[in-house]
Design an enzyme around this catalytic site. Structure first.
Site, mmCIF file in Angstrom:
data_model
loop_
_atom_site.group_PDB
_atom_site.id
_atom_site.type_symbol
_atom_site.label_atom_id
_atom_site.label_comp_id
_atom_site.label_asym_id
_atom_site.label_seq_id
_atom_site.Cartn_x
_atom_site.Cartn_y
_atom_site.Cartn_z
ATOM 1 N N GLY A 347 20.795 10.188 6.457
ATOM 2 C CA GLY A 347 20.634 10.713 5.091
ATOM 3 C C GLY A 347 20.256 9.635 4.101
ATOM 4 N N GLU A 370 -9.677 3.581 3.099
ATOM 5 C CA GLU A 370 -10.675 2.669 3.696
ATOM 6 C C GLU A 370 -11.099 3.150 5.087
ATOM 7 O OE1 GLU A 370 -10.554 -1.504 2.928
ATOM 8 O OE2 GLU A 370 -9.272 -1.231 1.180
#
Ligand SMILES: Cc1cc2nc3c(=O)[nH]c(=O)nc-3n(C[C@H](O)[C@H](O)[C@H](O)COP(=O)(O)OP(=O)(O)OC[C@H]3O[C@@H](n4cnc5c(N)ncnc54)[C@H](O)[C@@H]3O)c2cc1C
Length: 388
Positions: A347, A370
């Site tokens: 968590g 890119e």
């Protein structure tokens, strides 16, 4: 002769210096900038003073006289801690300054590079448009030469442009159609547009999934006039130039992705030793150990791949295929490592105060920017002799 992948003492010293900087200066501050979606000017200024923006450029233009390997080492160490900082450097050097260094006139280099190398000014590269990204040859932005005034008149728009709207952005080099070939195909050229030129509008920053402390904007050009001398390289060569720039840029992005992948290992290893469940550290479970072993393998092979591509570039050997392989591999494993790092953190991995949460959000773009992973596969297949 055996391959020697070890770094020279100079490269190792640079790597260690940037590692310390990332740990001591970037790590304590960057989380807050990221949460506020704020560009970290003070950190960028410090990177400028260290010479990072001038790493691969000659001293005569204010650079450090290093090479692309040096740039990759710096990017990897920065991205181990934070990717917004790393992409600001990557785009500033590979996309902002490199086109001018590689293809610009002596006058353009002397005018722009010293301030860019000092990190006092950022340059951006505007290729992607709302209607074309992977297919950048489909550029719709136009530039018409006004013979009377000897000015380019630019109209069109660009999207997702990194470093294009900061307080220290000085220019964006844009690709634009400057004519047609006999067969009707566009002649694409690169032209420097200084920030603040009338008609050149920079939109507010995007709201992004990740890279939240980096600057990304949409740009529009409405009868923007710049001198004819702002052409970068020969007229009609802009497309070929940008392909070369992106080939090199892939090595830099690969180094950055490797850094993110290694950062996931660093954080997860630490956490696996500290976090207890069922009365013992979670790292004593083989399920967690195997995740960490795989993540370490991922970062290791990605590092070998980008360094191999960078050495080929530095030695003047063909590197196109290796750069695409490195970019594809490192971005894939960066996403894998980020996912597993979050899992190891349970968590807490979903809480933004933990660096792995930032790494998870920052990893996905590496498979897109890119050149997407699909584009890398197209390039690799082409280099393997396959045509479509
Ligand atoms: C945060 C950020 C920063 C960026 N910075 C810059 C920058 O500084 N300068 C700049 O110019 N651009 C920049 N970009 C743009 C980036 O390079 C593009 O988003 C990228 O190249 C993909 O283009 P696209 O988004 O138009 O996707 P598209 O090209 O529309 O692709 C959509 C999908 O279709 C797939 N696809 C397309 N064609 C094919 C094909 N032939 N075969 C198989 N699959 C295909 C793609 O792989 C992708 O999965 C940035 C983007 C982001 C998100």
């Amino acid at each position: 002769m055996a391959l020697d992948h070890r770094l020279t003492p100079e490269h190792e010293e640079l790597r260690r210096t940037v590692e310390e900087f990332a740990h001591d200066v970037v790590a304590p501050k960057i989380g807050d900038f990221y949460e506020r979606h704020e560009f970290p000017y003070e950190i960028v200024r410090e990177m400028g003073r260290m010479g990072l923006f001038g790493l691969p450029f000659p001293e005569e233009y204010g650079g450090m006289g290093g090479d692309y390997l040096a740039l990759g080492l710096a990017l990897e160490e920065l991205a181990r801690v934070d990717s917004s900082i790393a992409i600001t450097l990557e785009a500033g050097v590979s996309l902002g300054a490199m086109p001018i260094y590689r293809f610009g006139t002596e006058e353009q280099k002397r005018q722009w590079l010293p301030r860019m190398c000092a990190g006092e000014m950022l340059g951006a590269f505007g290729l992607t448009e709302p209607e074309c990204g992977s297919d950048a040859g489909g550029t719709r932005t136009t530039a018409v030469l006004d013979e009377a005034t000897r000015e380019w008149v630019i109209n069109g728009s660009k999207c997702f442009i990194t470093n294009s709207g900061t307080d220290i952005t000085g220019l964006v080099t844009v690709t634009a159609v400057t004519g047609r070939k006999e067969d009707g195909a566009p002649r694409i050229s690169s032209i420097i547009v200084p920030s603040g030129t009338p008609g050149f509008t920079v939109a507010a920053p995007y709201s992004k999934v990740g890279w939240n402390a980096s600057d990304t904007r949409e740009l529009s050009f409405s009868d923007v006039r710049v001198p004819a001398a702002n052409l970068v390289g020969a007229e009609g060569r802009g497309y070929a130039q940008f392909l070369q720039i992106l080939d090199e840029g892939r090595i830099a992005i690969s180094a950055l992705a490797t850094g993110l992948a290694q950062g996931c290992v660093d954080e997860s290893l630490k956490y696996a030793k500290e976090r207890h469940a069922f009365g013992r550290p979670i790292g004593t479970n083989q399920a967690i150990q195997f995740k960490l072993a795989d993540m370490e393998m991922n970062a290791y092979t990605a590092r070998l791949a980008w360094r191999d591509a960078a050495s080929r570039l530095v030695n003047g050997e063909p590197f196109k295929k290796q750069a695409a392989l490195a970019k594809l591999h490192s971005s894939t494993i960066a996403v894998d490592n980020a996912r597993e790092a979050t899992q190891i953190h349970g968590g807490y991995g979903f809480m933004n105060e933990y660096p792995v949460a930032r790494m998870w959000r920052d990893s996905k773009i590496l498979e897109i920017g890119e050149g997407t992973s699909e584009v890398q596969r197209m390039l690799i297949a082409r280099e393997m002799g396959l045509s479509s």
